[in-house]
Design a protein around this motif. Structure first.
Motif, PDB file in Angstrom:
ATOM      1  N   LYS A  22       3.524  -6.256   2.223  1.00  0.00           N
ATOM      2  CA  LYS A  22       3.120  -6.196   0.805  1.00  0.00           C
ATOM      3  C   LYS A  22       2.353  -7.449   0.400  1.00  0.00           C
ATOM      4  O   LYS A  22       2.803  -8.566   0.636  1.00  0.00           O
TER       5      LYS A  22
ATOM      6  N   ASP B 198       8.871   4.002  -6.407  1.00  0.00           N
ATOM      7  CA  ASP B 198       8.753   3.003  -5.350  1.00  0.00           C
ATOM      8  C   ASP B 198       9.800   1.940  -5.639  1.00  0.00           C
ATOM      9  O   ASP B 198      10.655   2.149  -6.521  1.00  0.00           O
TER      10      ASP B 198
ATOM     11  N   GLY C  15       9.656  -0.589  -7.236  1.00  0.00           N
ATOM     12  CA  GLY C  15       9.540  -1.170  -8.572  1.00  0.00           C
ATOM     13  C   GLY C  15      10.090  -0.281  -9.676  1.00  0.00           C
ATOM     14  O   GLY C  15      10.563  -0.780 -10.700  1.00  0.00           O
TER      15      GLY C  15
ATOM     16  N   LYS D 239      -1.895   5.371  -4.007  1.00  0.00           N
ATOM     17  CA  LYS D 239      -1.005   4.893  -2.950  1.00  0.00           C
ATOM     18  C   LYS D 239      -1.712   4.742  -1.606  1.00  0.00           C
ATOM     19  O   LYS D 239      -1.509   3.759  -0.898  1.00  0.00           O
TER      20      LYS D 239
ATOM     21  N   ARG E   1       0.793   0.851  -7.036  1.00  0.00           N
ATOM     22  CA  ARG E   1       2.199   1.107  -7.356  1.00  0.00           C
ATOM     23  C   ARG E   1       2.324   2.365  -8.226  1.00  0.00           C
ATOM     24  O   ARG E   1       1.348   2.765  -8.871  1.00  0.00           O
TER      25      ARG E   1
END
Ligand code: NDP
Length: 446
Positions: A134, A262, A264, A282, A288
């Motif tokens: 990431k 996800d 988050g 994505k 996100r």
């Protein structure tokens, strides 16, 4: 657990301290095996369970690499070659900061039985690294993959060990890994990795296979109960490779996915997820689900840190990661009228959650069976590589559908035979184990 098998599990705990996920995976399988051992004393005599719980080989290595600013980083690489009774080691690579030996062992252990259920000639393995992709640039990911393969290549080969993707490892990473393997070995050995790009040895449908397969398995479970997916409200956790193609197939079969997630947060889109937008964000932009909510607008809600299992649905597909669905979540789902759960992820439901689903009598497809479409299609990719052939999308998807139906029927029939009708956990564990155990007996003391 059968009391005769308890000492085996205790020994696994003693020999593998601190590896909670591995313990969990082993426990679930051993809990299913009492009746099998009673029927097949040769498995106990030959210590098959004890041997299956011990990996054939475990490789741990240093992966040094430099970021774009020239700063040196050191990650740890793993490959656990768990069992090769049925064929070359086969299983994905995961790049995620949570990766450690216990996680890789749990995944490799599950993979043995999953691969056996496909009835393809593949053994079980898993690997990866605690590298976090990431926020890393493309060049950083490439340098990491090259360094990773510079060590791992010596353990691989189309007849030895054939990795694929998993969390954090998709087509791009497989490309960099394959490129480095090819360069070091001076061999265009297509069959050494699966999940390759379709222009350079990959198989059509491999990208879609795990998600599609989990929905095919779901369709079979519903069919066995005289139900279907038509008009059903579904939720799918995650928004990576498995989740995206699970959503696509559900939509094709008439269901409506109203939420995904996800790490988050959760996006709730009551009209149904706009898959083209999700794929753009994505797969292309590597963004996100929060971006999805913002761009989609309308009635869509974004719930930062939200719990996807609180969104009412009839069908749930956990497609993110292990232990993402707890006993409490399972009770919420059942309370909200959920009738079926098909696991795209590996071991996403905690043991308490599994008990809730089994007690409620809903259709529950464990990952070992329900997500086997990915590895099965990897085996089809290996077949195509070996014969220098390329099959059409339609033919490959049809084959995937047949494989998933066969796995479903095998689990269903095995559960029935062992007095646990409708219990796919029992069916998958016993059917997978039995195939590996028979091969291990036949091969002598391996
Ligand atoms: P991806 O990396 O493509 O996607 C993973 C998704 O899950 C992302 O949305 C990610 O969110 C989310 N996620 C990952 N870890 C966590 C976490 N700790 N907490 C919350 N969310 C998380 O991986 P895949 O789709 O390939 O894999 C998903 C699952 O399916 C895994 O369990 C994998 O083992 C299993 N599987 C995959 C197969 C395959 O062919 N790819 C085959 C069989 C099983 P974020 O981006 O925020 O991290």
């Amino acid at each position: 657990m059968d009391e005769k098998l308890e000492p085996i599990y205790d020994e696994v705990l003693r020999r593998n301290p601190g590896e909670a996920e591995f313990h969990q995976a082993v426990r679930e399988v051993i809990e299913s095996l009492g009746p099998v051992i009673a029927k097949h004393p040769e498995f106990a005599e030959r210590k098959i369970i004890e041997r299956i719980c011990e990996p054939e080989r475990q490789i741990i290595f240093r992966v040094p690499w430099q970021d774009d600013d020239g700063v040196v980083h050191i990650n740890r690489g793993f490959r656990v070659e768990f069992n090769s009774a049925l064929g070359p080691y086969k299983g994905g690579l995961r790049f995620h900061p949570s990766v450690n030996l216990g996680i890789v062992k749990f995944l490799g252990f599950e993979q043995i039985f999953k691969n056996a259920l496909t009835e393809m000639p593949i053994g079980g393995a898993k690997g990866g690294s605690d590298f976090d992709p990431k926020g890393r640039s493309r060049d950083e990911v490439m340098r990491f993959c090259q360094s990773f393969m510079t060590e791992l290549y010596r353990h691989l080969g189309e007849y030895t060990d054939v990795p694929a993707g998993d969390i954090g490892v998709g087509g791009r990473e497989i490309g960099y890994l394959f490129g480095q393997y090819k360069r070091i070995t001076n061999r265009y050995e297509s069959g050494v990795l699966t999940g390759k790009g379709i222009e350079w040895g990959g198989a059509l449908v491999r990208t879609e296979a795990t998600g599609y397969g989990a929905v095919f398995f779901l369709r079979e479970m519903l069919r066995a109960r005289g139900q279907d997916l038509d008009d059903r409200t579904c939720v799918v956790s995650g928004s990576g490779n498995v989740a995206i193609y699970a959503i696509e197939k559900i939509h094709q079969l008439g269901g409506r996915v109203v939420a995904c997630s996800d790490s988050g947060g959760v996006v709730h889109d009551p009209k149904g997820i706009d898959l083209e937008l999700l794929k753009q964000i994505k797969e292309v932009e590597r963004g996100r689900v929060a971006d999805y909510a913002e761009r989609r607008g309308g009635e869509v809600r974004y719930l930062p840190g939200g719990n996807i299992w609180e969104i009412p649905c009839e069908v749930a597909l956990p497609c993110a990661t292990q232990n993402e669905l707890t006993g409490r979540d399972a009770a919420t789902l059942v309370g909200n009228g959920c009738i079926a759960v098909s696991e795209g992820a590996n071991m996403p439901t905690t043991p308490e959650g599994v008990d809730v689903f089994l007690d409620a009598g809903i259709a529950y497809g464990p990952g070992k069976a329900a997500n086997a479409g990915g590895v099965a299609t990897s085996a089809l990719e290996m077949q195509q590589n070996a014969s220098r052939d390329r099959w059409s999308f339609e033919a490959t998807e049809q084959r995937l559908g047949e494989i998933m139906r066969h796995i479903h029927d095998l689990c269903y029939a095995t559960a029935d035979e062992y007095g646990a009708p409708g219990n796919y956990v029992r069916g998958a564990n016993i059917a997978g184990f039995q195939r590996v155990a028979d091969a291990m007996v036949a091969l002598g003391l391996v």
